[in-house]
Design a protein around this motif. Structure first.
Motif, PDB file in Angstrom:
ATOM      1  N   LEU A   1     -28.242  15.331  -3.724  1.00 61.11           N
ATOM      2  CA  LEU A   1     -27.884  16.731  -3.462  1.00 61.11           C
ATOM      3  C   LEU A   1     -29.106  17.610  -3.194  1.00 61.11           C
ATOM      4  N   SER A   2     -30.302  17.077  -3.409  1.00 63.06           N
ATOM      5  CA  SER A   2     -31.497  17.855  -3.086  1.00 63.06           C
ATOM      6  C   SER A   2     -31.644  18.040  -1.577  1.00 63.06           C
ATOM      7  N   ASP A   3     -30.952  17.220  -0.800  1.00 69.27           N
ATOM      8  CA  ASP A   3     -30.898  17.412   0.651  1.00 69.27           C
ATOM      9  C   ASP A   3     -29.765  18.383   0.932  1.00 69.27           C
ATOM     10  N   GLU A   4     -30.092  19.544   1.475  1.00 63.56           N
ATOM     11  CA  GLU A   4     -29.093  20.607   1.659  1.00 63.56           C
ATOM     12  C   GLU A   4     -27.935  20.203   2.557  1.00 63.56           C
ATOM     13  N   ARG A   5     -28.086  19.158   3.345  1.00 67.60           N
ATOM     14  CA  ARG A   5     -26.983  18.709   4.208  1.00 67.60           C
ATOM     15  C   ARG A   5     -25.902  17.970   3.437  1.00 67.60           C
ATOM     16  N   VAL A   6     -26.245  17.456   2.254  1.00 63.31           N
ATOM     17  CA  VAL A   6     -25.271  16.726   1.440  1.00 63.31           C
ATOM     18  C   VAL A   6     -24.423  17.738   0.686  1.00 63.31           C
ATOM     19  N   GLN A   7     -23.130  17.730   0.943  1.00 59.58           N
ATOM     20  CA  GLN A   7     -22.208  18.661   0.286  1.00 59.58           C
ATOM     21  C   GLN A   7     -21.574  18.053  -0.960  1.00 59.58           C
ATOM     22  N   ILE A   8     -21.368  16.755  -0.928  1.00 54.81           N
ATOM     23  CA  ILE A   8     -20.752  16.052  -2.055  1.00 54.81           C
ATOM     24  C   ILE A   8     -21.315  14.636  -2.086  1.00 54.81           C
ATOM     25  N   VAL A   9     -21.408  14.072  -3.282  1.00 57.15           N
ATOM     26  CA  VAL A   9     -21.898  12.705  -3.416  1.00 57.15           C
ATOM     27  C   VAL A   9     -21.087  11.980  -4.476  1.00 57.15           C
ATOM     28  N   THR A  10     -20.787  10.739  -4.192  1.00 58.56           N
ATOM     29  CA  THR A  10     -20.199   9.838  -5.179  1.00 58.56           C
ATOM     30  C   THR A  10     -21.224   8.748  -5.434  1.00 58.56           C
ATOM     31  N   VAL A  11     -21.556   8.552  -6.693  1.00 54.50           N
ATOM     32  CA  VAL A  11     -22.566   7.573  -7.094  1.00 54.50           C
ATOM     33  C   VAL A  11     -21.919   6.585  -8.050  1.00 54.50           C
ATOM     34  N   THR A  12     -22.088   5.304  -7.768  1.00 55.30           N
ATOM     35  CA  THR A  12     -21.694   4.262  -8.720  1.00 55.30           C
ATOM     36  C   THR A  12     -22.937   3.485  -9.102  1.00 55.30           C
ATOM     37  N   VAL A  13     -23.181   3.397 -10.411  1.00 53.39           N
ATOM     38  CA  VAL A  13     -24.274   2.595 -10.945  1.00 53.39           C
ATOM     39  C   VAL A  13     -23.648   1.378 -11.606  1.00 53.39           C
ATOM     40  N   HIS A  14     -24.000   0.212 -11.091  1.00 53.85           N
ATOM     41  CA  HIS A  14     -23.529  -1.060 -11.644  1.00 53.85           C
ATOM     42  C   HIS A  14     -24.637  -1.642 -12.525  1.00 53.85           C
ATOM     43  N   LYS A  15     -24.226  -2.181 -13.661  1.00 57.41           N
ATOM     44  CA  LYS A  15     -25.162  -2.834 -14.570  1.00 57.41           C
ATOM     45  C   LYS A  15     -24.624  -4.248 -14.833  1.00 57.41           C
ATOM     46  N   PRO A  16     -24.831  -5.153 -13.867  1.00 55.55           N
ATOM     47  CA  PRO A  16     -24.212  -6.481 -13.962  1.00 55.55           C
ATOM     48  C   PRO A  16     -24.751  -7.362 -15.082  1.00 55.55           C
ATOM     49  N   SER A  17     -25.897  -6.999 -15.636  1.00 62.39           N
ATOM     50  CA  SER A  17     -26.466  -7.786 -16.742  1.00 62.39           C
ATOM     51  C   SER A  17     -26.416  -7.021 -18.053  1.00 62.39           C
ATOM     52  N   ALA A  18     -25.443  -6.149 -18.196  1.00 66.41           N
ATOM     53  CA  ALA A  18     -25.313  -5.368 -19.427  1.00 66.41           C
ATOM     54  C   ALA A  18     -25.189  -6.300 -20.632  1.00 66.41           C
ATOM     55  N   PRO A  19     -25.734  -5.893 -21.777  1.00 67.26           N
ATOM     56  CA  PRO A  19     -25.691  -6.744 -22.968  1.00 67.26           C
ATOM     57  C   PRO A  19     -24.308  -6.715 -23.632  1.00 67.26           C
ATOM     58  N   ILE A  20     -23.391  -7.456 -23.054  1.00 64.79           N
ATOM     59  CA  ILE A  20     -22.018  -7.559 -23.565  1.00 64.79           C
ATOM     60  C   ILE A  20     -21.808  -9.011 -23.977  1.00 64.79           C
ATOM     61  N   THR A  21     -21.187  -9.220 -25.128  1.00 64.38           N
ATOM     62  CA  THR A  21     -21.098 -10.577 -25.682  1.00 64.38           C
ATOM     63  C   THR A  21     -19.921 -11.390 -25.155  1.00 64.38           C
ATOM     64  N   VAL A  22     -19.024 -10.786 -24.383  1.00 63.27           N
ATOM     65  CA  VAL A  22     -17.900 -11.543 -23.807  1.00 63.27           C
ATOM     66  C   VAL A  22     -18.096 -11.621 -22.298  1.00 63.27           C
ATOM     67  N   PRO A  23     -17.525 -12.644 -21.645  1.00 62.50           N
ATOM     68  CA  PRO A  23     -17.705 -12.782 -20.195  1.00 62.50           C
ATOM     69  C   PRO A  23     -17.181 -11.551 -19.434  1.00 62.50           C
ATOM     70  N   PHE A  24     -17.954 -11.135 -18.418  1.00 63.70           N
ATOM     71  CA  PHE A  24     -17.552 -10.004 -17.569  1.00 63.70           C
ATOM     72  C   PHE A  24     -18.253 -10.142 -16.231  1.00 63.70           C
ATOM     73  N   ASP A  25     -17.719  -9.479 -15.228  1.00 62.04           N
ATOM     74  CA  ASP A  25     -18.325  -9.505 -13.903  1.00 62.04           C
ATOM     75  C   ASP A  25     -19.265  -8.330 -13.663  1.00 62.04           C
ATOM     76  N   ASP A  26     -18.888  -7.162 -14.158  1.00 60.57           N
ATOM     77  CA  ASP A  26     -19.670  -5.974 -13.853  1.00 60.57           C
ATOM     78  C   ASP A  26     -19.282  -4.858 -14.816  1.00 60.57           C
ATOM     79  N   VAL A  27     -20.220  -3.964 -15.052  1.00 59.38           N
ATOM     80  CA  VAL A  27     -19.965  -2.707 -15.738  1.00 59.38           C
ATOM     81  C   VAL A  27     -20.522  -1.636 -14.816  1.00 59.38           C
ATOM     82  N   SER A  28     -19.747  -0.583 -14.594  1.00 65.07           N
ATOM     83  CA  SER A  28     -20.245   0.473 -13.721  1.00 65.07           C
ATOM     84  C   SER A  28     -19.732   1.826 -14.179  1.00 65.07           C
ATOM     85  N   VAL A  29     -20.456   2.853 -13.762  1.00 67.39           N
ATOM     86  CA  VAL A  29     -20.061   4.239 -13.960  1.00 67.39           C
ATOM     87  C   VAL A  29     -20.070   4.895 -12.594  1.00 67.39           C
ATOM     88  N   THR A  30     -19.009   5.627 -12.284  1.00 67.50           N
ATOM     89  CA  THR A  30     -18.917   6.360 -11.025  1.00 67.50           C
ATOM     90  C   THR A  30     -18.785   7.844 -11.336  1.00 67.50           C
TER      91      THR A  30
END
Length: 134
Positions: A87-116
């Protein structure tokens, strides 16, 4: 206001040291970032000039610098910092960001953890227009 189109970048892979555990900050891990920008592209389409749009190569470098930069505990915080960079670029009016943490320290099997998150530029108000009740 111009029509808002979308520019999407998916799968940006950056090594970072984010997490609540000491070993995450010490050893680091790969994070995967997806971005969708709401941008008016009509001027760029007419001019065929990259200067009239968001240069996604430069944006990728800014996002990579955020992810590789100062560690944070939460990927929610990291997502906000990435949104702020976009958003620091004035041309961007809206942004959707997803951060994936595929190696998150979770003790059960999983494919991905993400926040959007979705963030937008504050609407500008005409001069003399009150923001709310007095």
């Amino acid at each position: 206001m111009d029509v808002v189109d979308e520019i999407t970048m998916t799968g940006l892979r950056v090594f970072g040291r984010h997490g609540v555990f000491d070993h995450e900050r010490r050893d680091g891990q790969e994070f995967v970032i997806d971005l969708t920008l709401g941008v008016a592209t009509t001027a760029a389409a007419a001019s065929d000039d990259v200067a009239d749009t968001v240069h996604y190569g430069e944006l990728a470098e800014r996002v990579a610098a955020v992810v590789a930069g100062e560690p944070v505990n939460l990927i929610e915080t990291l997502a906000q910092r990435i949104a702020d960079a976009a958003l620091s670029d004035e041309r961007v009016q809206i942004v959707t960001v997803t951060v994936h943490k595929p190696s998150a320290p979770i003790t059960v099997p999983f494919d991905d953890v993400s926040v959007t998150i979705r963030r937008s530029r504050p609407l500008s108000r005409p001069a003399g227009f009150a923001a709310g009740p007095r």
